[in-house]
Design an enzyme around this catalytic site. Structure first.
Site, short mmCIF file in Angstrom:
data_model
loop_
_atom_site.label_atom_id
_atom_site.label_comp_id
_atom_site.label_asym_id
_atom_site.label_seq_id
_atom_site.Cartn_x
_atom_site.Cartn_y
_atom_site.Cartn_z
N GLU A 1 56.62 -24.90 34.93
CA GLU A 1 57.50 -24.70 33.77
C GLU A 1 58.89 -25.32 33.94
O GLU A 1 59.40 -25.93 33.01
CB GLU A 1 57.66 -23.20 33.47
CG GLU A 1 56.45 -22.56 32.81
CD GLU A 1 55.41 -22.09 33.81
OE1 GLU A 1 55.68 -22.16 35.03
OE2 GLU A 1 54.32 -21.63 33.39
N HIS B 1 54.43 -9.59 32.09
CA HIS B 1 53.98 -10.39 30.95
C HIS B 1 54.37 -9.78 29.62
O HIS B 1 53.78 -10.11 28.59
CB HIS B 1 52.45 -10.56 30.99
CG HIS B 1 51.97 -11.51 32.04
ND1 HIS B 1 52.07 -11.23 33.37
CD2 HIS B 1 51.42 -12.74 31.96
CE1 HIS B 1 51.58 -12.25 34.06
NE2 HIS B 1 51.19 -13.17 33.24
#
Lengths: 375, 445
Positions: B179, B248
């Site tokens: 990322e 998450h």
């Protein structure tokens, strides 16, 4: 070589290995990982074969002039900092001039892009950007290249395809990967030259970028300017592998090891590296061994190295003195070279005067350019 | 004893699915590992594998049946060595009713940009996002998509489905799982003149990349005195999903909304998702576009307009009301609308405002509504501390104090990392009853 006496690089450094990749499974030029012809040191061999750029007299004088401009500009910036006219962080490029000049002289200025970190004054000057607007940015004035809103570490010239000037160590490497992606996407034939230091070379995103650059065959030249110290930590104390040109091996990126204190050698290496990239063969990693005479920034305590070490580098490896010697050997009169120095001092003094006398930005500038559009 | 085969849950958010195909017939012998059926979820088509030996005695849900609830018995097997008993006389269960996607309450204030007489098509949020990207990619060759699994996999949440086929691998780029690196490459490409859409599989993973979003993308225009731009869209699902645990499940709206130089958009319904995504791609500024996994599969009317683009920075009145204002965004809007219906039944007429853009915040819309109702509640699926709710409350205090008949209240998630256990997760997240309760408090009923 501009190396510390310490045996930081093993004698075997020059021993070029020819270990070719053994993966010959696929005949197709598919994924980089399947390229059977990958030889890490192939470019080094090519470079060693013609190690000094055969510069014309005119080119050599131009290199000399440009390097001297960086030297004098940075000396002046150091002075202005001492006088309180420049604030914050200010990282000088003194000692490293041959790197930016040698590399950027080989660029195609109509196509190629450059990005670097916070030690960026030299790279801008190497582009021929007006010293006045750079110095005025250092003093935080309206006429500065970023209108006084960027400062020493945040300068850009999209006109020259110079994309900064980035203050986060290593960020410019990934951003450079993006500039290279844009070259590839637009099929404009350009490449990106992305500079970073030996300190930045330990950032994770550098390797994330190596991976994608190799995977996508991006037109990028990664340049490690190894000035031997990440702030005050020597590369031997911070890096398990100090032969930075080998750090692309895991990504099948060929490396070149270059004496960054010799502008003709830097230029010769640039020719080899840029040709490889322009031929569509993917990224190259260059290690430019150089030395920073001044502190990391202006507030450097200078406790991590001896005066003798710095002195030794200045006396034996100074890039400007070395080129001067070559020029004199080629028949130039020292007095003529002095005239160049005098002219440059004048340019730098004018830049400093301009930077001191230019007004500060209008208070209303505080709110401009936060966003491009109105919502 | 007969073994009941139940509709499996094949993803954390799956509540129902389509029984696409039976690969075994009644009377077939089944061994562990055999693929019995193909099941289509909102994300993908998955194979349903046998874990027991036996004979398939009865198929209870015909192939092609849609909206089969997770847990519904779809077939029966006899166990190993048992006589395959005669098919039981059990009636085939009707597919469980869809866990009603929060009824899109009648939109009182239609968007003025939609001409009268425009027809609408019911569209899932994920499709609306995809359509917006595809339309902009057709219109501008500088626009491309990059991210993990956006191309060949067709999107981890199927948002980029079909884009690879239409635009090819040059413009729909699968990245490695990296990322920080690809957010930087995307930002650099934007500085170099392209218009990247960078998908984060979820915004939780964008934490690895937040340096480029904040330091590289957001500040470039300012630091360069307006010379260098970074027109990029960072998009992906944000906020709590379903039972995926603390790492998450997080709402980054307040984080990004605190950064000058960024545009932050968090739409709720499909029309807004489409219109605002198109606006985000066209913007010359860096945009953080926060979607919501739980909303991806919900369908809403999207106007059949050739080029439906919405203005950035404008809130929307989702339901007009006179007694109290509920301000929300993203998934919270659905809950606010549901709460408003409950309140209406009790005689409280709530106005619901969808902020849609978190930065710049449409303070005017909030203050106008407050002026009308004099009471305000903020509903936010996110932590309470330093939240968008905090910001709205601050705006009401500073600029709407004289209009307040009661303190502004916030309804947020509990101030804890999101737990995994179903009951604890439910306790931690906001829901319509909590909004109802807060509204009653500010109405002093």
């Amino acid at each position: 070589m501009a190396k510390k006496p310490a045996a930081r690089k093993a004698p075997a450094k020059r021993a070029v290995s020819k270990t070719a990749a053994t993966n010959t499974a696929s005949a197709q030029p598919a994924a980089p990982s399947e390229d059977p012809d990958f030889i890490l040191h192939s470019l080094q061999e090519e470079f060693e074969a013609a190690k000094s750029f055969n510069a014309s007299d005119e080119q050599m004088l131009e290199f000399y002039r440009q390097m001297l401009l960086i030297r004098r500009f940075e000396e002046k910036a150091g002075q202005l900092y001492g006088l309180g006219l420049i604030g914050g962080f200010c990282h000088l490029y003194i000692g490293q001039e041959a790197v930016a000049i040698g590399l950027q002289s080989a660029l195609d200025n109509d196509k190629d892009s450059v990005i670097t970190g916070y030690r960026d004054h030299g790279h801008m000057l190497a582009y021929g950007i007006d010293p006045k607007v750079i110095m005025a940015e250092l003093t935080g004035r309206e006429a500065g290249i970023s209108k006084g809103k960027g400062g020493s570490m945040h300068m850009f010239s999209t006109e020259h395809k110079f994309y900064g000037g980035h203050g986060i160590v290593g960020a410019q490497v990934a951003l450079g990967g993006g500039l290279a992606l844009a070259h590839q996407y637009n099929e404009d034939g350009g490449l990106c030259l992305a500079y970073f230091g030996d300190g930045a070379a330990n950032q994770g995103q550098v390797y994330e970028t190596f991976n994608m650059a190799a995977l996508w065959n991006l037109p990028i030249v990664f340049v490690v300017e190894d000035n031997q110290y990440a702030m005050g930590t020597s590369s031997t104390r911070s890096s398990a592998e100090t032969r930075f040109h080998r750090r692309g091996t895991a990504f099948r990126i060929p490396g070149i090891d270059v004496d960054g204190m010799n502008v003709l050698e830097v230029r010769a290496a640039a020719e080899v590296a840029f040709k490889h990239v322009r031929e569509g063969k993917g990224p190259v990693l260059m290690e430019l061994n150089t030395y920073r005479y001044r502190g990391h920034s202006m507030s450097d305590p200078a406790k991590y190295r001896t005066r003798d070490e710095v002195q030794e580098q200045r006396e034996n490896f100074d890039p400007i003195e070395r080129l001067k010697k070559t020029l004199v050997e080629a028949g130039h009169d020292e007095a003529d070279l002095k005239v160049i120095d005098k002219d440059i001092r004048k340019v730098v003094t004018e830049a400093a005067d301009f930077a001191e006398s230019s007004p500060e930005p209008e208070p209303s500038e505080l709110y401009t350019e936060v966003l491009v559009e109105k919502y | 004893m007969a073994i009941e085969l139940k509709m499996p849950a094949l993803s954390p958010t799956m509540e129902e699915g389509t029984l696409a195909k039976w690969l075994k017939a009644e009377g077939d012998t089944i061994e562990p590992g055999d693929i019995i059926a193909e099941i289509e979820t909102d994300k993908a088509t998955m194979e349903f594998e046998a874990i027991d030996d036996g004979v398939l005695t009865k198929i209870l849900v015909a192939e092609g049946t849609e909206n089969v609830a997770v847990g519904a018995v779809i077939a029966e097997m006899s166990g190993e060595g048992e006589e395959a008993s005669a098919p039981a006389e059990t009636p085939a269960p009707t597919p469980a009713p869809t866990p009603a996607p929060v009824a899109a309450a009648p939109v009182v204030a239609a968007d003025p940009s939609i001409p009268a007489g425009t027809s609408f098509t019911s569209t899932q949020v994920r499709e609306a996002l995809r359509d917006a990207m595809a339309e902009e990619m057709r219109a501008d060759r500088r626009v491309f998509v990059m991210g993990e699994e956006v191309a060949e996999y067709q999107g981890a949440y199927k948002v980029t489905q079909g884009l690879l086929d239409e635009f090819g691998p040059k413009r729909v780029i699968d990245t490695p799982i990296t990322e920080y690196g690809f957010a930087g490459i995307g930002s650099g490409a934007a500085m170099g003149g392209l218009k990247p859409i960078v998908e984060f599989m979820t915004f939780n993973f964008a934490m690895q990349a937040i340096d480029h979003i904040v330091n590289s993308a957001a500040k470039t225009n300012y630091m360069s005195g307006g010379q260098m731009r970074c027109p990029i869209v960072f998009r992906g699902p944000n906020g709590a999903a379903s039972r995926v645990g603390a790492q998450h499940s997080q709402n980054y709206g307040p984080w990004y909304a605190s950064v000058p130089g960024l545009i932050v958009i968090a739409p709720y319904d499909a029309a807004d998702a489409k219109g605002l995504m198109k606006a985000a791609i066209r913007s010359d500024d860096p945009v953080v576009f926060l979607e919501n996994e739980l909303v991806y599969g919900r369908s809403f009317d999207v106007p059949d307009m050739e080029d439906y683009v919405l203005p950035i920075g404008k809130a929307r009145i989702m339901r007009e009301g006179a007694d109290v204002t509920i301000v929300s965004y993203s998934i919270g809007v659905g809950m606010a609308l549901e709460a408003a219906e409950t309140l209406a039944a009790e005689g409280i007429d709530a106005e619901v405002i969808d902020l849609r853009t978190l930065r710049p915040l449409d303070k005017g819309a909030v203050l106008d509504s407050l002026k009308k109702t004099n009471r305000l509640v903020v509903a936010e699926e996110g932590w309470p501390t330093c939240s968008i709710a905090s910001e709205i409350i601050s705006v009401c205090m500073e600029e709407g104090f004289d209009d307040l008949d009661a303190p502004v209240m916030r309804v947020c998630n509990e101030d804890v990392p999101l737990p995994y256990a179903a009951n604890l997760e439910k306790l931690a997240l906001i829901d319509p009853p909590r909004i109802v309760e807060a509204v009653k408090k500010v109405c002093y009923v």
